[in-house]
Design a protein around this motif. Sequence first.
Motif, PDB file in Angstrom:
ATOM      1  N   VAL A 145       3.334  32.205  10.808  1.00  0.00           N
ATOM      2  CA  VAL A 145       2.212  31.654  10.604  1.00  0.00           C
ATOM      3  C   VAL A 145       1.609  31.495   9.256  1.00  0.00           C
ATOM      4  O   VAL A 145       1.384  32.688   8.754  1.00  0.00           O
ATOM      5  CB  VAL A 145       1.180  32.092  11.667  1.00  0.00           C
ATOM      6  CG1 VAL A 145      -0.216  31.252  11.474  1.00  0.00           C
ATOM      7  CG2 VAL A 145       1.605  32.160  13.045  1.00  0.00           C
ATOM      8  N   PHE A 146       1.583  30.424   8.541  1.00  0.00           N
ATOM      9  CA  PHE A 146       1.407  30.354   6.980  1.00  0.00           C
ATOM     10  C   PHE A 146      -0.374  29.769   6.665  1.00  0.00           C
ATOM     11  O   PHE A 146      -0.689  28.935   7.658  1.00  0.00           O
ATOM     12  CB  PHE A 146       2.327  29.342   6.598  1.00  0.00           C
ATOM     13  CG  PHE A 146       3.778  30.051   6.406  1.00  0.00           C
ATOM     14  CD1 PHE A 146       4.204  31.263   6.758  1.00  0.00           C
ATOM     15  CD2 PHE A 146       4.803  29.299   5.805  1.00  0.00           C
ATOM     16  CE1 PHE A 146       5.146  31.953   6.697  1.00  0.00           C
ATOM     17  CE2 PHE A 146       6.233  29.685   5.754  1.00  0.00           C
ATOM     18  CZ  PHE A 146       6.355  30.806   6.139  1.00  0.00           C
ATOM     19  N   ASP A 147      -0.463  30.235   5.948  1.00  0.00           N
ATOM     20  CA  ASP A 147      -2.248  29.575   5.417  1.00  0.00           C
ATOM     21  C   ASP A 147      -2.074  28.401   4.737  1.00  0.00           C
ATOM     22  O   ASP A 147      -2.530  28.007   3.513  1.00  0.00           O
ATOM     23  CB  ASP A 147      -2.618  30.445   4.598  1.00  0.00           C
ATOM     24  CG  ASP A 147      -3.121  31.828   5.505  1.00  0.00           C
ATOM     25  OD1 ASP A 147      -3.277  31.693   6.506  1.00  0.00           O
ATOM     26  OD2 ASP A 147      -3.335  32.808   4.905  1.00  0.00           O
ATOM     27  N   CYS A 148      -1.417  27.144   5.422  1.00  0.00           N
ATOM     28  CA  CYS A 148      -1.293  25.876   4.751  1.00  0.00           C
ATOM     29  C   CYS A 148      -1.063  24.736   5.764  1.00  0.00           C
ATOM     30  O   CYS A 148      -0.692  25.400   6.733  1.00  0.00           O
ATOM     31  CB  CYS A 148      -0.142  25.629   3.684  1.00  0.00           C
ATOM     32  SG  CYS A 148       1.353  26.012   4.441  1.00  0.00           S
ATOM     33  N   ASN A 149      -1.231  23.524   5.387  1.00  0.00           N
ATOM     34  CA  ASN A 149      -1.217  22.549   6.639  1.00  0.00           C
ATOM     35  C   ASN A 149       0.156  22.415   6.750  1.00  0.00           C
ATOM     36  O   ASN A 149       1.034  22.844   5.829  1.00  0.00           O
ATOM     37  CB  ASN A 149      -1.647  21.405   5.911  1.00  0.00           C
ATOM     38  CG  ASN A 149      -1.841  20.315   6.895  1.00  0.00           C
ATOM     39  OD1 ASN A 149      -0.889  19.584   7.024  1.00  0.00           O
ATOM     40  ND2 ASN A 149      -3.037  20.123   7.650  1.00  0.00           N
ATOM     41  N   TRP A 150       0.708  22.060   7.897  1.00  0.00           N
ATOM     42  CA  TRP A 150       2.106  21.829   8.241  1.00  0.00           C
ATOM     43  C   TRP A 150       2.774  20.712   7.419  1.00  0.00           C
ATOM     44  O   TRP A 150       3.941  21.051   7.158  1.00  0.00           O
ATOM     45  CB  TRP A 150       2.335  21.189   9.911  1.00  0.00           C
ATOM     46  CG  TRP A 150       1.628  20.160  10.210  1.00  0.00           C
ATOM     47  CD1 TRP A 150       0.294  19.539  10.898  1.00  0.00           C
ATOM     48  CD2 TRP A 150       2.450  18.595  10.011  1.00  0.00           C
ATOM     49  NE1 TRP A 150       0.541  18.292  10.727  1.00  0.00           N
ATOM     50  CE2 TRP A 150       1.634  17.576  10.589  1.00  0.00           C
ATOM     51  CE3 TRP A 150       3.572  18.610   9.756  1.00  0.00           C
ATOM     52  CZ2 TRP A 150       2.048  16.215  10.665  1.00  0.00           C
ATOM     53  CZ3 TRP A 150       4.271  17.013   9.894  1.00  0.00           C
ATOM     54  CH2 TRP A 150       3.168  16.341  10.260  1.00  0.00           C
ATOM     55  N   LYS A 151       2.043  19.778   6.736  1.00  0.00           N
ATOM     56  CA  LYS A 151       2.792  18.798   6.029  1.00  0.00           C
ATOM     57  C   LYS A 151       3.059  19.547   4.478  1.00  0.00           C
ATOM     58  O   LYS A 151       4.146  19.224   4.222  1.00  0.00           O
ATOM     59  CB  LYS A 151       1.875  17.609   5.742  1.00  0.00           C
ATOM     60  CG  LYS A 151       1.457  17.086   6.839  1.00  0.00           C
ATOM     61  CD  LYS A 151       0.297  15.960   6.649  1.00  0.00           C
ATOM     62  CE  LYS A 151      -0.526  15.783   7.893  1.00  0.00           C
ATOM     63  NZ  LYS A 151      -1.160  16.989   8.237  1.00  0.00           N
ATOM     64  N   VAL A 152       2.204  20.526   4.373  1.00  0.00           N
ATOM     65  CA  VAL A 152       2.728  21.150   3.055  1.00  0.00           C
ATOM     66  C   VAL A 152       3.974  21.946   3.191  1.00  0.00           C
ATOM     67  O   VAL A 152       4.772  22.028   2.285  1.00  0.00           O
ATOM     68  CB  VAL A 152       1.368  22.181   2.615  1.00  0.00           C
ATOM     69  CG1 VAL A 152       1.784  23.000   1.289  1.00  0.00           C
ATOM     70  CG2 VAL A 152       0.408  21.235   2.072  1.00  0.00           C
TER      71      VAL A 152
END
Length: 468
Positions: free
Chosen positions: A204-211
């Motif tokens: 789980v990453f701290d960015c939008n899925w598009k990024v």
Amino acid sequence: MNKPEKIVSADLSEPLTFPAEAYISRDYAEAEADRLWSKVWQHAGRVEELAEVGSYITYNIAHDSILIVRTGPDTIKAYHNVCPHRARRLVGNNAGGGQGVLPQSKGEHSACGRQGAFTCAYHAWTFDLDGKATHILDKDDWQGALNEERTSLTPVQVDTWGGWIWINMDPGARPLRDYLEPVASLLDPFEFEKMRYRFRQWGVFDCNWKVALEAFLEPYHVAGTHPQLTKYGDFYAWSRTLGLHGHDGYDTKDHTAEGSADRTTVHRAPKGKDARVNIARMQQEFWDTIGASTTETLVQAAQRLVDELPEGTPPQQVHHHWIMAAKADDAARGVIWPEISDEQMSQAGLALSVFPNMNILPGPTFALYYRVRPYGSDPDKCIYEAIALDRFPPGEEPKTEWVFADQDLTAWPHVIAQDISNMIEVQRGLKSRGFRGNLPNPWQERKVTNLHRGLAKYMGIGAPRPLD
């Protein structure tokens, strides 16, 4: 007098820009659930995960959870993972009644197991593999008002291609094959359905899925993000639109590489005076720092090139010898390559993206692919996955499980960790008052621009426009 509006070309070849709203707006993220994710075909798993009748997996996207189950030797069905009585998820965090459920902290990812029926842990309503209610506690209390349609699980469209399971929540969606074209035809020769998981890792990453997805949609970033790889080759690339989908491959700046299997694919011949040495070094680098985009067989065959070919052998001949040697080595251990012509290999190029959230790097016996999706409706978080497929001798396929690595860069292959290192900083930068909109490379980053053109078709806003 107003200037006439500039028309964007079909191939997105001119300099364009698009805003940051798709990455940072909570309203946009909330709307995606209804306008995008409920309408598109999405890869939800692999067929081999449903090996026996009763085997199931879940696929969670935005606010929806999909339950996918093998109902017969040749049939797979999918349902909304929700009890029609009081809306409790049937399978998931502490759902009960099944084995293999992931810990609660990881429940937004997936669950898996095998069982003959699904029982809601709230009021014990029970459903068979075909989604029909077989037990409703005190059913007579409803005075005959409950019919089969009302009490059955809500079906979801499901189909397979390439060994992947695909779902679509839109009952009126066009067939999967139509949706995937022309990507499906370009990749059919690789026979992905005969490959199996070699590794699968997520976080789980701290960015939008598009990024997260865009970090893998183009090689334009290699010089800045992976400088250690530039000693093996130039990473200049062509890119193009394929309807909603995208396509790219290695190129030269005079655009003469396209059409050459030894120059455009993921296992191309590298630059340098001695192709024997450089192929060996590049393959070892890929194996050590990515753990994918090649195989042990290809790496080992590359190490023998200096012994099997004389110095000065032309790069194309070295590349051909290497591929044929690896093919023979695999055949000796029971791995038979598909018949893929040089033309088919070059047509596949480096990578193909399937709208909206998947990017595939194909090889003759392997694939590396990435899948991303939102984490609920939080625009600042996403679920990111990196998966490697490989061919194995019959009976020697490994039994893999999802490995949760989160944002610990030391837990990811080095090259992928380098990509991940950009993601959080990009998400922060997209919120800067000083950012005036994306400026994608008109030749090398059309896959990124095309993603946003496709998103705009579903979302109604954010379409790329010409630079002023």
